[in-house]
Write a protein that holds these residues in place. Sequence first.
Motif, PDB file in Angstrom:
ATOM      1  N   GLN A 116       3.918  32.844   6.929  1.00  0.00           N
ATOM      2  CA  GLN A 116       3.253  34.019   6.322  1.00  0.00           C
ATOM      3  C   GLN A 116       2.064  33.637   5.307  1.00  0.00           C
ATOM      4  O   GLN A 116       0.849  34.164   5.531  1.00  0.00           O
ATOM      5  CB  GLN A 116       4.183  34.914   5.779  1.00  0.00           C
ATOM      6  CG  GLN A 116       3.700  36.211   5.227  1.00  0.00           C
ATOM      7  CD  GLN A 116       3.335  36.055   3.526  1.00  0.00           C
ATOM      8  OE1 GLN A 116       4.301  35.792   2.819  1.00  0.00           O
ATOM      9  NE2 GLN A 116       2.216  36.682   3.049  1.00  0.00           N
ATOM     10  N   GLN A 117       2.285  32.636   4.581  1.00  0.00           N
ATOM     11  CA  GLN A 117       1.282  32.194   3.698  1.00  0.00           C
ATOM     12  C   GLN A 117       0.122  31.422   4.389  1.00  0.00           C
ATOM     13  O   GLN A 117      -0.912  31.541   4.044  1.00  0.00           O
ATOM     14  CB  GLN A 117       2.049  31.074   2.522  1.00  0.00           C
ATOM     15  CG  GLN A 117       2.951  31.909   1.590  1.00  0.00           C
ATOM     16  CD  GLN A 117       3.536  30.913   0.714  1.00  0.00           C
ATOM     17  OE1 GLN A 117       3.510  29.710   0.883  1.00  0.00           O
ATOM     18  NE2 GLN A 117       4.368  31.428  -0.406  1.00  0.00           N
ATOM     19  N   ASP A 120      -2.088  33.993   5.605  1.00  0.00           N
ATOM     20  CA  ASP A 120      -2.735  34.874   4.502  1.00  0.00           C
ATOM     21  C   ASP A 120      -3.862  34.145   4.410  1.00  0.00           C
ATOM     22  O   ASP A 120      -5.127  34.762   4.137  1.00  0.00           O
ATOM     23  CB  ASP A 120      -1.918  34.673   3.196  1.00  0.00           C
ATOM     24  CG  ASP A 120      -0.715  35.714   3.082  1.00  0.00           C
ATOM     25  OD1 ASP A 120      -0.785  36.753   3.928  1.00  0.00           O
ATOM     26  OD2 ASP A 120       0.062  35.695   2.389  1.00  0.00           O
ATOM     27  N   CYS A 121      -4.192  32.821   4.577  1.00  0.00           N
ATOM     28  CA  CYS A 121      -5.365  31.939   4.407  1.00  0.00           C
ATOM     29  C   CYS A 121      -6.422  32.019   5.234  1.00  0.00           C
ATOM     30  O   CYS A 121      -7.310  31.305   5.237  1.00  0.00           O
ATOM     31  CB  CYS A 121      -4.975  30.550   3.572  1.00  0.00           C
ATOM     32  SG  CYS A 121      -3.619  30.637   2.372  1.00  0.00           S
ATOM     33  N   HIS A 141       1.990  38.752  11.513  1.00  0.00           N
ATOM     34  CA  HIS A 141       1.719  38.589   9.948  1.00  0.00           C
ATOM     35  C   HIS A 141       2.283  39.673   9.348  1.00  0.00           C
ATOM     36  O   HIS A 141       2.923  39.328   8.516  1.00  0.00           O
ATOM     37  CB  HIS A 141       0.191  38.656   9.549  1.00  0.00           C
ATOM     38  CG  HIS A 141      -0.250  38.280   8.458  1.00  0.00           C
ATOM     39  ND1 HIS A 141      -1.317  38.134   7.913  1.00  0.00           N
ATOM     40  CD2 HIS A 141       0.652  37.705   7.423  1.00  0.00           C
ATOM     41  CE1 HIS A 141      -1.556  37.799   6.878  1.00  0.00           C
ATOM     42  NE2 HIS A 141      -0.100  37.378   6.555  1.00  0.00           N
ATOM     43  N   LYS A 145       5.624  39.154   7.010  1.00  0.00           N
ATOM     44  CA  LYS A 145       5.785  39.638   5.477  1.00  0.00           C
ATOM     45  C   LYS A 145       7.141  40.529   5.191  1.00  0.00           C
ATOM     46  O   LYS A 145       7.982  40.337   4.187  1.00  0.00           O
ATOM     47  CB  LYS A 145       4.776  40.528   5.379  1.00  0.00           C
ATOM     48  CG  LYS A 145       3.438  39.776   4.835  1.00  0.00           C
ATOM     49  CD  LYS A 145       2.205  40.694   4.418  1.00  0.00           C
ATOM     50  CE  LYS A 145       0.917  39.915   4.194  1.00  0.00           C
ATOM     51  NZ  LYS A 145       0.000  40.814   4.078  1.00  0.00           N
TER      52      LYS A 145
END
Length: 642
Positions: A116-117, A120-121, A141, A145
Amino acid sequence: MFSHMRMSEEISHPFIQSIIMVLNDIACNVEYKRFNMKDSANLIRRLKLITPLFEEMREIKCPLTKGALASLQEFSKALQSAERILRQCQSGSKLFLVLKRDYVASKFHEVTEQLQQALDCLPYSQLDLSDEVREQVELVHAQLKRAKSRLESPNLELYLDAMTILSQKDEFGTDSTVLRRFAEKMDLRTTADLKQESHALQNLLTSKFAKYDELIEQITCILTKLRALVVIDSKELDFLDFKRDQRSSEARIEKPNSPNVPNDFRCPISLELMKDPVIVATGQTYERACIQKWLDTGHRTCPKTQQVLRHIILTPNYVLRSLIGQWCETHGVNTPNFFGSSCAGKAGEFANQVSPGDRAMIDLLLQKLSSGQIDAQRAAAGELRILAKQSIENRVCIAEAGAIPLLISLLTSKNLGAQEHAVTALLNLSIHRPNKSHIVVAGAINPIVEVLKKGSMEARENAAATLFSLSVVDENKIIIGASGAIPALVDLLRQGTYRGKKDAATALFNLSIYQGNKARAVQAAVIPLLMQLLSNPDMGLVDEALAVLAILATHQEGQVAIGSAPSVAVLIDLITLGFPRSKENAAAILLAICRNDSAHIVAACQFGAFVPLMELASHGTLRAKRKAKALLEQMSKTGACS
């Protein structure tokens, strides 16, 4: 690794191709589904959905930006973590995955958070992605979360079956129905399956889990019982593995006159076949008598590796002991003296395996327990707590030495530390089945319940776990239920930590197997509390709450109480969106309350139950299909959904 990458097509695109290759390998490798945990299936499905993102990125003609490359690095690390946990499910011990289900769930949770992180980027605005792929990635995604926000521990019913199997005295006293069901679900039905599991267990002994003697003992115990089941059920009896059951066919088996002992079965010191293999701090295995003699002469190094030992605790190697026993039986070699299963055999045999030093230590600790000095008693109970956790031999020796009544007397102490050590020591002693009856006969139940009500939080949690352990014996369910334990367990389910709530739910489930305890649980107002847990999946106790509700729904009072709670909508949501086991239990509960009161059928139709029930009747588990079809028949008879 990628810190010196230039932002060029020649460097970035091969990197993307390597990610795609790993994703395709995970998606296509059916071996990853050898033990089909829902977490494995979800992870594989999400990675498959992400693959088109990288396939489109591979076609980008312009160089990737520094931000995109950094995000790819993070995704690559997360992918490596995903591959590791999937390989553990592929080639690791299946029994480990069930018995350490909380640990495995936490690893999947970590991977979910990493993925997930990484997403995010990812600079989506800088990538020329199609709308279809963009929507698909955004969907994954969002799923990641949501999944990151809840930590659920799967395989509750498998875990409870495993606990039931462990609670039986030996392989011949085990409920064959439970054992067969467990073997079927675990796909451990043949000699080859069990050998593969044994090899996976051998790898555990060189891992960080080698120190968990209780875990290794439990896995070995279940394996022993599964082997006995294979002997009975197998249509192609293996003459090497089951020679004692095929004595009439001995002439067909060629026995070597002097079989070569495998090197792994020989002690590195004596070079003889080991009869009591133990593991030292470096992970090496030796014959107990040989390594003990080495240590007694003042050595503090591992004879084989010459490494300094961090400690001199000797951990029984139950898996290797079992493998040596199988090899001896296969090759007609007399089984070594003192060799025995970790879950069978006479108590005296286990007690005889305790070293003189440990026996003297136990005697000294019992003297301290009898001293009347609370500080000495608290310290002694703490030491016994540790010793009882280390091995079955210690559990037998401590009980035979007379520790149980002394520990019970500490449960009423005003010193919370002494209470906590005493109840935990009793918990560890109760793992050995014969000790369960000794503990109950000695009058432990009422004092344990008092600790459950008034002790420190850790003591209350361990008191709940002790009651669960004792309640695996059917007659103890009656005694514990009559002691007032159930309202106290409900209080812990309401007030406890995550671990405390799980211990309380598991104990309530086991106690409610006895019909008389179901009414007690309902009267203790457990059902509104369980419904709260169902409505708050973030608490991570949905499976446990459903399991308890499903067993209470088999009782008239339970059906009324569940029906009186706002349960129909919640159950239909679980049937629609839950995992397979959740759907199964939710359907069973809904069917029970609908049969008790037809008004719930009307409510179910109003909440849109028809479509998810049709889906469940077609694609659910066998039990879920039966429940869904029965519900649909009820709806058809009443015409509620017409």
